[in-house]
Every structure is written in structure tokens, then in C-alpha cells.
Design a protein around this motif. Structure first.
Motif, PDB file in Angstrom:
ATOM      1  N   GLY A 159      23.086  54.599   4.044  1.00 45.00           N
ATOM      2  CA  GLY A 159      24.241  54.290   4.791  1.00 45.00           C
ATOM      3  C   GLY A 159      24.476  55.161   6.025  1.00 45.00           C
ATOM      4  O   GLY A 159      24.807  54.812   7.053  1.00 45.00           O
ATOM      5  N   GLY A 160      24.015  56.491   5.907  1.00 42.40           N
ATOM      6  CA  GLY A 160      24.172  57.559   7.088  1.00 42.40           C
ATOM      7  C   GLY A 160      23.203  57.371   8.062  1.00 42.40           C
ATOM      8  O   GLY A 160      23.171  57.902   9.150  1.00 42.40           O
ATOM      9  N   LEU A 161      22.144  56.439   7.640  1.00 40.24           N
ATOM     10  CA  LEU A 161      20.975  56.222   8.801  1.00 40.24           C
ATOM     11  C   LEU A 161      21.247  54.972   9.376  1.00 40.24           C
ATOM     12  O   LEU A 161      20.292  54.701  10.412  1.00 40.24           O
ATOM     13  N   ARG A 162      22.048  53.770   9.354  1.00 40.19           N
ATOM     14  CA  ARG A 162      22.122  52.566   9.734  1.00 40.19           C
ATOM     15  C   ARG A 162      21.995  52.544  11.055  1.00 40.19           C
ATOM     16  O   ARG A 162      21.419  51.961  11.841  1.00 40.19           O
ATOM     17  N   SER A 163      22.955  53.432  11.901  1.00 43.26           N
ATOM     18  CA  SER A 163      22.980  53.380  13.301  1.00 43.26           C
ATOM     19  C   SER A 163      21.714  54.079  13.940  1.00 43.26           C
ATOM     20  O   SER A 163      21.195  53.497  14.833  1.00 43.26           O
ATOM     21  N   ARG A 167      18.954  51.717  16.256  1.00 41.80           N
ATOM     22  CA  ARG A 167      18.352  52.084  17.557  1.00 41.80           C
ATOM     23  C   ARG A 167      17.091  52.107  17.702  1.00 41.80           C
ATOM     24  O   ARG A 167      16.436  51.832  18.693  1.00 41.80           O
ATOM     25  N   ALA A 168      16.501  52.869  16.672  1.00 42.54           N
ATOM     26  CA  ALA A 168      15.028  52.997  16.861  1.00 42.54           C
ATOM     27  C   ALA A 168      14.309  51.567  16.561  1.00 42.54           C
ATOM     28  O   ALA A 168      12.986  51.391  17.238  1.00 42.54           O
ATOM     29  N   ILE A 169      14.766  50.771  15.665  1.00 43.47           N
ATOM     30  CA  ILE A 169      14.043  49.488  15.518  1.00 43.47           C
ATOM     31  C   ILE A 169      15.206  48.455  15.752  1.00 43.47           C
ATOM     32  O   ILE A 169      15.750  47.810  14.718  1.00 43.47           O
ATOM     33  N   PRO A 170      15.190  47.912  17.061  1.00 44.84           N
ATOM     34  CA  PRO A 170      16.138  46.808  17.471  1.00 44.84           C
ATOM     35  C   PRO A 170      16.017  45.333  16.435  1.00 44.84           C
ATOM     36  O   PRO A 170      16.950  44.716  16.278  1.00 44.84           O
ATOM     37  N   GLU A 171      14.948  44.980  16.356  1.00 43.42           N
ATOM     38  CA  GLU A 171      14.817  43.549  15.831  1.00 43.42           C
ATOM     39  C   GLU A 171      14.783  43.690  14.424  1.00 43.42           C
ATOM     40  O   GLU A 171      14.429  44.699  13.577  1.00 43.42           O
ATOM     41  N   GLY A 173      13.737  41.551  11.766  1.00 46.31           N
ATOM     42  CA  GLY A 173      12.620  41.388  10.726  1.00 46.31           C
ATOM     43  C   GLY A 173      12.192  42.810  10.538  1.00 46.31           C
ATOM     44  O   GLY A 173      11.758  43.228   9.520  1.00 46.31           O
ATOM     45  N   PRO A 174      11.251  43.423  11.874  1.00 48.53           N
ATOM     46  CA  PRO A 174      10.779  44.917  11.576  1.00 48.53           C
ATOM     47  C   PRO A 174      11.821  45.676  10.814  1.00 48.53           C
ATOM     48  O   PRO A 174      11.247  46.737  10.161  1.00 48.53           O
ATOM     49  N   ARG A 175      13.043  45.854  11.049  1.00 50.27           N
ATOM     50  CA  ARG A 175      13.941  46.617  10.632  1.00 50.27           C
ATOM     51  C   ARG A 175      14.117  46.531   9.240  1.00 50.27           C
ATOM     52  O   ARG A 175      14.141  47.695   8.260  1.00 50.27           O
ATOM     53  N   ARG A 176      14.296  45.294   8.669  1.00 53.59           N
ATOM     54  CA  ARG A 176      14.394  45.121   7.298  1.00 53.59           C
ATOM     55  C   ARG A 176      12.979  45.593   6.480  1.00 53.59           C
ATOM     56  O   ARG A 176      13.178  46.039   5.519  1.00 53.59           O
ATOM     57  N   LEU A 177      12.005  45.202   7.130  1.00 52.13           N
ATOM     58  CA  LEU A 177      10.688  45.745   6.424  1.00 52.13           C
ATOM     59  C   LEU A 177      10.661  47.290   6.399  1.00 52.13           C
ATOM     60  O   LEU A 177      10.289  48.044   5.752  1.00 52.13           O
ATOM     61  N   PHE A 178      11.259  47.981   7.478  1.00 59.83           N
ATOM     62  CA  PHE A 178      11.190  49.370   7.449  1.00 59.83           C
ATOM     63  C   PHE A 178      12.187  49.914   6.234  1.00 59.83           C
ATOM     64  O   PHE A 178      11.633  50.792   5.454  1.00 59.83           O
ATOM     65  N   LEU A 203      11.206  60.828   6.860  1.00 57.43           N
ATOM     66  CA  LEU A 203      11.882  59.752   7.610  1.00 57.43           C
ATOM     67  C   LEU A 203      11.397  59.853   9.090  1.00 57.43           C
ATOM     68  O   LEU A 203      11.236  58.655   9.815  1.00 57.43           O
ATOM     69  N   ASP A 204      11.610  60.963   9.457  1.00 53.64           N
ATOM     70  CA  ASP A 204      11.287  61.370  10.868  1.00 53.64           C
ATOM     71  C   ASP A 204       9.890  60.875  11.473  1.00 53.64           C
ATOM     72  O   ASP A 204       9.465  60.166  12.356  1.00 53.64           O
ATOM     73  N   GLU A 205       8.964  60.971  10.249  1.00 50.22           N
ATOM     74  CA  GLU A 205       7.407  60.737  10.412  1.00 50.22           C
ATOM     75  C   GLU A 205       7.498  59.017  10.819  1.00 50.22           C
ATOM     76  O   GLU A 205       6.673  58.461  11.354  1.00 50.22           O
ATOM     77  N   MET A 206       8.282  58.390   9.750  1.00 47.96           N
ATOM     78  CA  MET A 206       8.146  57.092   9.773  1.00 47.96           C
ATOM     79  C   MET A 206       8.926  56.347  10.940  1.00 47.96           C
ATOM     80  O   MET A 206       8.250  55.372  11.448  1.00 47.96           O
ATOM     81  N   LEU A 207       9.843  56.900  11.469  1.00 47.41           N
ATOM     82  CA  LEU A 207      10.440  56.432  12.598  1.00 47.41           C
ATOM     83  C   LEU A 207       9.745  56.772  14.189  1.00 47.41           C
ATOM     84  O   LEU A 207       9.931  56.212  15.015  1.00 47.41           O
ATOM     85  N   GLU A 208       8.903  57.792  14.062  1.00 47.36           N
ATOM     86  CA  GLU A 208       7.887  57.903  15.164  1.00 47.36           C
ATOM     87  C   GLU A 208       6.793  57.110  15.286  1.00 47.36           C
ATOM     88  O   GLU A 208       6.227  56.603  15.984  1.00 47.36           O
ATOM     89  N   ASP A 209       6.426  56.494  13.979  1.00 46.99           N
ATOM     90  CA  ASP A 209       5.354  55.340  13.985  1.00 46.99           C
ATOM     91  C   ASP A 209       6.001  53.970  13.493  1.00 46.99           C
ATOM     92  O   ASP A 209       5.638  53.716  12.286  1.00 46.99           O
ATOM     93  N   THR A 210       6.397  53.195  14.244  1.00 48.12           N
ATOM     94  CA  THR A 210       7.210  52.088  13.720  1.00 48.12           C
ATOM     95  C   THR A 210       6.155  50.506  14.210  1.00 48.12           C
ATOM     96  O   THR A 210       6.434  49.472  14.184  1.00 48.12           O
TER      97      THR A 210
END
Length: 460
Positions: A159-163, A167-171, A173-178, A203-210
Motif C-alpha cells: 500500500g505504501g508503494l502504490r503512488s 509513476r514508474a509504470i503508468p500503463e 497491464g504492465p503495472r499489474r504484472l509488476f 524493489l529498486d532493482e525491479m523498478l529500474e528494469d521494467t
């Protein structure tokens, strides 16, 4: 569905509880935990309820119930031992369009309390729609044992990561997959283990490579023979994660209902000589949807690789370098035999089994009949109902005894399953009389003679 499950936000909301016995105390405990502004109306009150109200800021009005007590209330619960008072509370609340629950009287309720597994902020609710509270409680106990206490911590972390994730994954479909990969992968495991610092690093590593989230994935899922309980855990999990579900006519409705409610459902079923969507178009559709970033479940009756044409579908996926998974299902041959009490192999009757398609690509039954003559081998014919007279005749012409036992299993594993038995000499006439419908499986061999002795499913 008699009731729509919802979650109510009750913090600082005025709620009325009429009654103050042990049952009312249990309801008050839930309502106060949810932060409601609770008022209890009852001439007398238990010591426990009095302490609960004092610690949570609730109010006790030591009086009998009056209709004016309903004014300004958002929710009402009646839990007195007097059925007449409970009925009065229900009628008056409904006349004011206030949701009301009357304990142990579903007919007087406009909402009911589910059994709850509490992993705050993760809440799991189970309801029998008021028909069997004991059954709902039993299911709650099972789920309670399955869900670690740390799942609440994981839900709060997400819940604390939603915003940030949005921002990192606007779409979408890809956001749900993330989210699915994050919660079900190493990050989620670290949070469950209480190692949030390490979780943040991953988590930082995942958000750097989407970049890998832009392409979808295809899951060829075997739905089994029809009974939803025979699906694998993995099949159910992937079905619930899909954006799109392509399904055929052999997939039972309860299995399809296990898909995510917002998933698109596309029927691509085929009957003999009636292909709603040609196989080539199905193959291309899987590719197109995946290239749009969708997670696609190709849901097949039985097993994808047993007369399910799964091999043709993954060939095109592999050619386009689209990620895919194949989830095996219980094939109809195994399931029909088990539910009919017919062991496909048996030391005294059959030492091998052969699965055979009852018609080929051009609709014929052009099989090498001379290879089917071993008395110690069981033959299982898929899609053979139309060609059954030819099957019975050719097996006899090429050496199988006319009195070889044969069974037809119609609608295997479902409540309407029917087993019809005969021999190679008699089965064609029996089918003309009984008129079985597809899907029907044909079992040929001495093991069929065990059906009456070993059958257990339904009436025979």
C-alpha cells in the motif's frame, strides 16, 4: 448470488446495536475494531461490553429500544433474545433505508456478517449467504491456518508503494504484472520474513528494469475434465491472473468463473465440423494479445498436449519469442476411467493403455487397426462417438473378440456423468438406443468388466 460482498468504512460512523448479551458483545467487538461510533441500546449490559465501550469511546443507553434510536444511524444490528423486538428493529430500519442485520434471522437482514480472517489491512471474508454459518466458520479456520500473520505486513508494504509504482509504470497491464511478480517473488518473500531493508533493495532493482513488462505472456492451461476440484493449484493461480481468457466448449462454467472478474473472455470453441474460430486464427490471436502486453490464458479441457493441439499453438509463440508456460491438466481418459471405476491397467486384465483419437484431421478414422489387437492392452478413444460403429467393426474385423467389453463415459466427472457398458458386438445398437452426447469417451478392454464392482461415482 444472494449477497454482494462489500467492505464498509465505518470509522467515526454512527452505528446502533440493539441488545447487550454475549452475541451482541461479539458484534460490538468487530464494530469497535473498525472504528465505528457505536451506541448500544439495552436495559442491561455485560461487564465485557461495558469495558469495550469505555476503551473505544462507545456509548451505552440503558433503556428499551425506541424507533427514535434509529435517527442518524448508518448501520443497525439487532441482537436481542426477543424475536418481536428484532423484527421491529428490522422493519423500522428498512423503512428508513438503513442497512440492518438481525442475528440468526437471515430473512430479516439486508446485510450479513461474514466469517473473517483478519490480517489487517488484509481482510478475507467468507459467507454462506446465511445458510450455514458453521460451514463458513470451518472454511475460515482452514484459511486462517493457510495465511501467515505476516501477510498483513506485506499488504501494508504494498500500500505504501502504490503512488511510486504508478509513476514508474503508468500503463495498467504492465503495472499489474509488476505487482504480481513483486508480491509473489523475492521482494514479497523478504517482507514476509521481516527483512524490509533487503526488500527495498530488490524493489529498486525491479523498478529500474521494467522493459520486460511491455511484452505479455501466454499460459496454456489444462482445465481438466470438468470438475473444478481437479484443477491444479498452478492452473487456478494463473487463471486468476489473466487479462484475457480464451476458452473452448469443454471448459465447465464453474472453471471459467474462477477467472478474474475484469478479465476478457473469448470463446474459441470447436465442435465436429463447426469451428467457431479456426485453429490458425486462435494461434495468431494468442500472439497478437501477448504483443499488446496482455497475460493470456488459453484454457483447454483436459490436458493441452493430449489431443488438445497445444503443440501447434506454442510453435507460433516460440517463433515470435513470446514467453509461455504450459500447465498440464488431468486428461479425460484418466479422469473418466477413475470416476467410472475402470482401472486403465490391472495386473489381471491389462498391462498397457493406449490413447487414440477417434477421428483424424480430415474427420476420418483411418487408423492402423492391426496394432490394436492385444487383449492385455486398454484402448481409450477420444472424440470417437460419431465414429463408434466404425471403431467397433474394425476392431472385430482385425481380430478383437466380439465380446470384448466396452464402456462409454458421458460428461465424465460432472454430476450428470453417465456410464454405458456393452461389447464390441452390441455397443453400436446400445448407442442408437441411449443417444449419448459429446463429450463422451470410449474405453475398450477387459478392464471394463470391473466397472460394476469398482464404480462409485453417481448411479449405475
Amino acid at each position: 448470488m444472494q449477497y454482494l460482498p462489500v467492505c464498509l468504512k465505518l470509522r467515526n460512523t454512527p452505528v446502533l446495536l440493539v441488545g447487550a448479551g454475549s452475541i451482541a458483545t461479539r458484534k460490538a467487538r468487530l464494530l469497535l475494531r473498525a472504528g465505528s461510533d457505536l451506541t448500544v441500546v439495552a436495559p442491561e449490559i455485560t461487564d465485557e461490553l461495558k469495558q469495550l465501550l469505555a476503551s473505544h469511546g462507545g456509548t451505552w443507553q440503558p433503556q428499551v429500544y425506541r424507533e427514535t434510536d434509529l435517527h442518524g444511524r448508518y448501520l443497525v444490528i439487532a441482537a436481542t433474545p426477543d424475536a418481536a423486538i428484532n423484527a421491529q428493529v428490522s422493519a423500522q430500519a428498512q423503512s428508513l433505508n438503513i442497512p440492518v442485520n438481525v442475528v440468526d434471522a437471515p430473512e430479516l437482514c439486508t446485510f450479513i456478517f461474514p466469517s473473517i480472517v483478519d490480517r489487517d489491512p488484509l481482510i478475507v471474508a467468507i459467507s454462506s449467504s446465511g445458510t450455514s454459518p458453521v460451514l463458513a466458520r470451518q472454511l475460515r479456520h482452514r484459511l486462517d491456518a493457510m495465511l501467515p500473520a505476516a501477510y498483513g505486513r506485506l499488504a501494508e508494504y504494498a500500500g505504501g508503494l502504490r503512488s511510486r509504482v504508478k509513476r514508474a509504470i503508468p500503463e495498467e497491464g504492465p503495472r499489474r504484472l509488476f505487482w504480481e511478480r513483486m508480491l509473489g517473488g523475492a521482494v514479497g518473500e523478504q517482507v514476509l520474513a521481516g527483512r524490509e531493508a533487503r526488500a527495498n533493495e530488490l524493489l529498486d532493482e525491479m523498478l529500474e528494469d521494467t522493459e520486460g513488462l511491455s511484452c505479455g505472456e501466454v499460459y496454456l492451461v489444462g482445465a481438466g475434465p470438468g470438475d473444478p476440484d481437479l484443477m491444479t493449484f498452478k492452473a487456478a493461480r494463473l487463471l486468476q491472473s489473466a487479462d484475457v481468457v480464451l476458452y473452448d466448449r469443454l471448459v465447465a462454467r464453474p472453471i471459467l468463473e474462477m477467472a478474474r472478474r475484469d478479465a476478457d473472455r473469448i470463446y474459441v470453441g470447436k465442435r465436429r465440423d463447426d469451428h467457431a474460430v479456426p485453429q490458425g486464427e486462435i494461434n495468431q490471436l494468442l500472439v497478437d494479445l501477448a504483443l499488446e502486453g496482455k497475460r493470456v490464458v488459453r484454457l483447454k479441457g483436459g490436458d493441452p498436449f493430449v489431443f488438445g493441439r497445444g503443440g501447434e499453438e506454442i510453435e507460433l509463440l516460440a517463433r515470435h519469442r513470446i514467453p509461455f508456460q504450459v500447465v498440464p491438466g488431468i486428461t479425460a481418459g484418466n479422469a473418466a476411467a477413475c470416476y467410472a471405476g475402470i482401472p486403465l491397467t490391472h495386473r489381471d486384465h491389462a498391462q498397457s493403455v493406449r490413447f487414440v483419437t477417434g477421428h483424424l484431421k480430415d474427420g476420418s478414422t483411418n487408423l492402423d487397426w492391426s496394432t490394436f489387437q492385444s487383449e492385455s492392452e486398454t484402448l481409450v478413444f477420444y472424440m470417437g462417438l460419431i465414429g463408434l460403429p466404425v471403431i467397433c467393426k474394425q476392431l472385430q474385423v482385425h481380430g478383437r473378440r466380439a465380446d470384448t467389453p466396452v464402456a462409454l463415459v458421458e460428461r465424465a466427472t460432472l454430476s450428470e456423468q453417465r456410464v454405458i457398458t456393452g461389447t464390441l458386438a452390441t455397443m453400436a445398437d446400445i448407442v442408437t438406443r441411449e443417444q449419448p452426447k459429446a463429450p463422451t469417451l470410449i474405453i475398450v478392454g477387459n478392464v471394463v468388466s470391473l466397472h460394476e464392482q469398482l464404480s462409485w461415482f453417481g448411479e449405475h
